[in-house]
Design a protein around this motif. Sequence first.
Motif, short mmCIF file in Angstrom:
data_model
loop_
_atom_site.label_atom_id
_atom_site.label_comp_id
_atom_site.label_asym_id
_atom_site.label_seq_id
_atom_site.Cartn_x
_atom_site.Cartn_y
_atom_site.Cartn_z
N LYS A 143 0.82 -1.21 0.00
CA LYS A 143 0.00 0.00 0.00
C LYS A 143 0.86 1.27 0.00
O LYS A 143 0.54 2.26 0.67
N ASP A 144 1.95 1.24 -0.76
CA ASP A 144 2.80 2.42 -0.86
C ASP A 144 2.02 3.58 -1.48
O ASP A 144 1.08 3.39 -2.25
N ARG A 145 2.48 4.80 -1.21
CA ARG A 145 1.82 5.98 -1.77
C ARG A 145 2.24 6.25 -3.21
O ARG A 145 1.71 7.15 -3.85
N GLY A 146 3.16 5.48 -3.72
CA GLY A 146 3.56 5.56 -5.11
C GLY A 146 3.34 4.21 -5.78
O GLY A 146 2.48 3.43 -5.37
N ARG A 147 4.16 3.91 -6.80
CA ARG A 147 3.95 2.67 -7.55
C ARG A 147 4.65 1.48 -6.94
O ARG A 147 4.55 0.37 -7.45
N GLY A 148 5.37 1.65 -5.85
CA GLY A 148 6.02 0.53 -5.19
C GLY A 148 7.44 0.33 -5.67
O GLY A 148 7.81 0.71 -6.78
N ALA A 149 8.24 -0.29 -4.82
CA ALA A 149 9.65 -0.47 -5.12
C ALA A 149 9.99 -1.89 -5.53
O ALA A 149 11.14 -2.18 -5.85
N GLY A 150 9.01 -2.79 -5.50
CA GLY A 150 9.27 -4.17 -5.86
C GLY A 150 9.71 -4.32 -7.30
O GLY A 150 9.28 -3.56 -8.18
#
Length: 489
Positions: A371-378
């Motif tokens: 539920k990151d506030r952006g697109r995620g770091a994965g």
Amino acid sequence: MRTVSLACALLLASGVAFADRAMYDPTKTQAAMPLSTPPTIDGVIDLAGGESWIYAGGAKADGTSYWKVVSDLNLDDEIRGGMLGAGTEAPIDDTDLSFQIWAGHDSNYLYIAVRVWDDFIETDSAAAGSANGSTWEDDSVEVFIDGDNSNFPTRDTTGTNPEVVGTGGQYVITANNAYREAEAGNPGYGPNAAWYALTTLRADGTGYDAEFRISMDIIGNPERGDIIGFTVAVNEDDFGGGNQRQLIWVGSTHVEESYGNLVIGPRRYVAPKTSAPTIDGVINASEYAGAEEIAMNTYTVLHNIDYGNDEWPLGDHDFSAWVVHDDEAVYVAVNVIDDILSNDSAAPGTEDGNTWEDDAVEIFFDADYSKDRGRGAGEYEGQYVFTANGAWRDNEANNPLFGENDDWFAAHSVTDSGYQVEFKVTKFALFDVADGSMMGFNISIDDEDVPGENAKIQILWNGFAHVESTYGDLVLSPGGSSVGEWSLH
């Protein structure tokens, strides 16, 4: 998750209003998102200091909201994302009057925040802190709720009709913190009462913030997945003595059947485990047997107002989708109804072009449900795109390999009513997600009609593109599920 069936879509097209929490009305839709901690109701919408508004429905990563009502001189009524109240004129520009909305919930309360841009604040009719004065004549925010989605058909301001005040009504706060609750049956206002709201003038002089906390008890205790009637109106008084204009998200004040749909979100989809469909761009019912249809139209999607307006006829950009999975991958099929196909920006067979400027389907995964506030770091979670002419984009998923036997693959076909896209995204690319797991998930459709121009609108299943905290839920069922037979029409 509740979806709209074909029969429901036909009723929507006929203009029939519905009256329960499982059915959408033919108006507009947004979603209230769950908040893990309640925001402080102090009239300051804190989007930088860690308050939970940053996870509410509407919240973008840049601190603004995708749910907004703004000026647009290119439209007939000069308003994008909303409409003028009865008998009022359009504002000169966004500084004259515009607003953004955030919506959240927990088990006890519905939380609404409204940021108003208004370059002249006037509050001469209702005294500061007073109750049930002439708040509509001052700069003020009005929240309307039909908590049982019963769609009472006529305008009602009595404050005594149980069909209205039994599960909602009107809740008002002015720019000087006068409040009005008479049209909600006077449920009780205060920090520890049934509802509470405060406003604060912003220091930069551009307007004011309003925050509301409304008890679930007084709106009929809707639960996650339910649909309630909802709208927001903002009044502007520049010169004293009465308001000059009113902007409203959707509908008419005090007329329940005209309100928009507020989903107590997020939307949720359970994907059955099946054998792998053939990814050839042609959606066959037998290949997605057991998968529930996500049926979206202009009334039930969430519109990205940054792209364009949210008032379009049925059939202009509707879509249906199905999701299944097997041991290897997650499969998403999307059937798009689009009256004009246009793909002039990204050439067929190309990668990472300007696909958002063309007719395209975008799917989004928050594979670790962070539920990151952006697109995620994965590594490979993010956005996968395929256009109506066979271009693809995976840059925002950190460039996994594209191909039939690689990290992901997609194919398309053109139909008599639009186009279809099928996606295959391997579970390896999605952190080897296990059966029974839940991921964040979203579907977006870009619709371009005029070659040489950007897409005129972007519509979404739940939330906003590239903002994981706004996505819906995708559950990978450990086994197959059974639903009635379906076919594409």
